[in-house]
Design a protein around this motif. Structure first.
Motif, short mmCIF file in Angstrom:
data_model
loop_
_atom_site.label_atom_id
_atom_site.label_comp_id
_atom_site.label_asym_id
_atom_site.label_seq_id
_atom_site.Cartn_x
_atom_site.Cartn_y
_atom_site.Cartn_z
N GLY A 1 -7.65 -10.91 -3.36
CA GLY A 1 -8.86 -11.41 -2.74
C GLY A 1 -8.54 -12.26 -1.53
O GLY A 1 -7.39 -12.33 -1.09
N TRP B 1 -1.39 -9.56 -1.04
CA TRP B 1 -1.39 -8.67 0.12
C TRP B 1 0.06 -8.50 0.58
O TRP B 1 0.83 -9.46 0.55
CB TRP B 1 -2.23 -9.26 1.25
CG TRP B 1 -3.66 -9.50 0.89
CD1 TRP B 1 -4.24 -10.70 0.58
CD2 TRP B 1 -4.69 -8.52 0.77
NE1 TRP B 1 -5.56 -10.54 0.28
CE2 TRP B 1 -5.88 -9.20 0.39
CE3 TRP B 1 -4.74 -7.15 0.93
CZ2 TRP B 1 -7.09 -8.55 0.18
CZ3 TRP B 1 -5.95 -6.49 0.74
CH2 TRP B 1 -7.10 -7.18 0.37
N SER C 1 -5.61 -14.68 -1.99
CA SER C 1 -4.33 -14.15 -2.48
C SER C 1 -3.24 -14.33 -1.43
O SER C 1 -3.53 -14.30 -0.22
CB SER C 1 -4.47 -12.67 -2.83
OG SER C 1 -5.41 -12.49 -3.88
N ARG D 1 -3.50 0.55 -1.81
CA ARG D 1 -2.90 -0.24 -2.89
C ARG D 1 -1.58 0.42 -3.31
O ARG D 1 -1.51 1.64 -3.52
CB ARG D 1 -3.83 -0.33 -4.09
CG ARG D 1 -3.22 -1.10 -5.27
CD ARG D 1 -4.07 -1.03 -6.53
NE ARG D 1 -5.26 -1.86 -6.41
CZ ARG D 1 -6.50 -1.40 -6.44
NH1 ARG D 1 -6.72 -0.09 -6.56
NH2 ARG D 1 -7.53 -2.21 -6.34
N GLY E 1 -2.08 -4.98 -6.88
CA GLY E 1 -3.10 -5.45 -7.81
C GLY E 1 -4.46 -5.45 -7.15
O GLY E 1 -4.82 -4.52 -6.41
N THR E 2 -5.22 -6.51 -7.41
CA THR E 2 -6.57 -6.63 -6.84
C THR E 2 -6.66 -7.95 -6.09
O THR E 2 -7.21 -8.95 -6.60
CB THR E 2 -7.64 -6.57 -7.96
OG1 THR E 2 -7.41 -5.41 -8.77
CG2 THR E 2 -9.03 -6.48 -7.36
N VAL F 1 -8.21 -0.64 -1.60
CA VAL F 1 -8.91 -1.91 -1.81
C VAL F 1 -9.82 -2.12 -0.60
O VAL F 1 -9.36 -2.06 0.54
CB VAL F 1 -7.93 -3.08 -1.94
CG1 VAL F 1 -8.69 -4.40 -2.00
CG2 VAL F 1 -7.06 -2.92 -3.17
N ASP G 1 -1.56 -10.36 -7.94
CA ASP G 1 -2.50 -9.91 -6.91
C ASP G 1 -2.06 -10.50 -5.57
O ASP G 1 -2.04 -11.73 -5.40
CB ASP G 1 -3.92 -10.37 -7.25
CG ASP G 1 -4.43 -9.76 -8.55
OD1 ASP G 1 -4.08 -8.59 -8.83
OD2 ASP G 1 -5.17 -10.45 -9.28
N ALA H 1 -1.96 -3.57 -0.48
CA ALA H 1 -2.38 -4.47 -1.55
C ALA H 1 -1.54 -4.21 -2.79
O ALA H 1 -1.09 -3.09 -3.03
CB ALA H 1 -3.86 -4.25 -1.87
N THR I 1 -11.89 -4.09 2.09
CA THR I 1 -11.79 -5.40 2.75
C THR I 1 -12.82 -5.46 3.88
O THR I 1 -13.39 -4.43 4.26
CB THR I 1 -10.38 -5.61 3.34
OG1 THR I 1 -10.25 -4.81 4.51
CG2 THR I 1 -9.30 -5.26 2.33
#
Length: 405
Positions: free
Chosen positions: A110, A138, A113, A72, A107-108, A63, A136, A105, A65
């Motif tokens: 942001g 961290w 999260s 992930r 999922g995905t 992912v 989702d 991470a 950043t």
């Protein structure tokens, strides 16, 4: 059997305090420095003994950043994960079953999260990521030297200093827009929330006891229900600890068997009177194994129904019950009073020792409670073993010794 879990800053609970191996409290090597991933940006994960995360079965991509590429984690366990769990439950490779510390991470995620914190014991990470399917988030993995959250909190490796250091080193403040860390409730004994805020600018929220409650906890706006705060020690959870306890007894059992072999040969005819001593040796070995089974299997299985609070006492009671049943069985016919008493003491003492290893695997006792129980129980256990040995050897002289063959 349910007990209310600890409040945010309870006295340290659980952790074996060095009394046993059930909880996996074994220290290990620290991580190594790392190479960046192939994608652009700086790596923010520190490689450790587990090796390159791209080679791990739980790796599922990267992912991007503001501070670099973050690995992930797969949220579904694969056969290799289940095999690793089986091996660790039997004490195979426990010292090396760890994940490199750093930021991951699920999922995905942001900027908004949640950030979930855990230990770098592989079973802890597996328990967390397995329950984050569809979430989702961290995941900040602390360097606890391969020790689970609960025990690491008691030992200080899952603590304030490591948390603040890991937040700073991963550049987490540049990855998320909020300043909240979600810690497992069982990690509370090792973390001072006010010092975390002063040390890295993030506030601490204690999540549920079990990772499977995290999706519901997050959906409720990080509010835990009373059920989420309860620590359980059900039969399945207790029996999961049995294999590693049994394996851990292998080494001391070698010495016990050697002692039985030597003492079983002492009699009025001198040392090692050949084949005549073997029935006594086999009977003593059976008593020893009965003590192991009573303490390492029967005690955790029947834990709620055995009187007393101390595990050493519960094990002694379980062993005494087994010894009493064995004394009335046909196999005990022909044994003298001294020999019968010796075997009963042996079963009781060995069962007490084996059961005491479970004392750090539950909320029954704190580390100070573990030490207190050990100070009281060990002298009694040693005295019972010594008395059993003297009575057993004495029974050979009282009966005229085994036949010389």
């Amino acid at each position: 059997m349910n007990r209310p879990a600890s409040p945010p800053h309870p006295p340290a609970r659980g952790c074996c305090g060095g009394s046993g191996a059930a909880c996996g409290c074994d220290a290990g090597r620290p991580g190594e420095r790392l190479r960046p991933p192939p994608a652009a940006g700086c790596a923010i994960v520190e490689p450790g003994p587990a090796g390159d995360p791209r080679q791990q079965p739980f790796y599922a991509g990267w992912v991007e950043t503001p501070v670099g590429m973050v690995p992930r984690l797969a949220t579904r366990l694969r056969p290799a994960d289940h095999l690793g769990r089986f091996r660790v439950r039997w004490g195979i490779g426990r010292d090396r079953y760890r994940v490199r510390p750093g930021l991951y991470a699920a999922g995905t995620p942001g900027p908004d999260s949640p950030v979930l914190v855990t230990a770098n014991y592989k079973l802890s990470v597996d328990a967390l990521r397995r329950d984050l399917d569809g979430v989702d988030a961290w995941i900040l993995v602390l360097d606890t030297h391969g020790i689970n959250v609960w025990c690491a909190a008691g030992k200080g490796t899952f603590g304030t200093a490591e948390l603040c250091r890991r937040v700073r080193e991963t550049g987490l403040a540049h990855v998320v827009a909020h300043r909240t860390l979600v810690l497992p409730q069982l990690g509370a004994p090792g973390v001072a929330a006010h010092e975390v805020r002063a040390g890295c600018g993030f506030s601490v929220v204690y999540g549920p006891v079990r990772a499977r409650d995290l999706p519901a906890f997050l959906a409720r706006g990080m509010e835990a229900t009373p059920e989420m705060r309860r620590v359980t020690f059900r039969a399945a959870e207790r029996l999961a600890l049995v294999p590693v306890e049994v394996v851990g007894l292998a080494k001391p059992s070698v010495w016990a068997i050697l002692a039985i072999f030597v003492l079983g040969g002492i009699g009025p005819h001198g040392f090692f009177p050949a084949a005549g001593a073997w029935p006594r040796r086999l009977a003593a070995l059976a008593a020893y194994l009965a003590g192991v089974v009573s303490g390492a299997v029967l005690t955790p299985l029947a834990l709620p129904w055995i009187p007393g609070r101390a595990f050493s006492l519960k094990g002694a009671l379980a062993g005494a019950a087994v010894a009493a049943a064995a004394a009335t069985s046909p196999a005990a016919r022909g044994l003298g009073a001294l020999e019968t008493t010796a075997y009963a003491l042996m079963v009781t003492a060995v069962a007490s020792i084996c059961a005491m290893n479970f004392t750090g695997a539950s909320t029954f006792t704190s580390p100070s409670g573990v030490e207190k129980e050990m100070r009281r129980a060990i002298p009694l256990q040693a005295a019972a073993i010594l008395a059993a040995a003297l009575l057993w050897v004495g029974s050979a002289f009282a009966a005229g010794g085994p036949p010389w063959r």
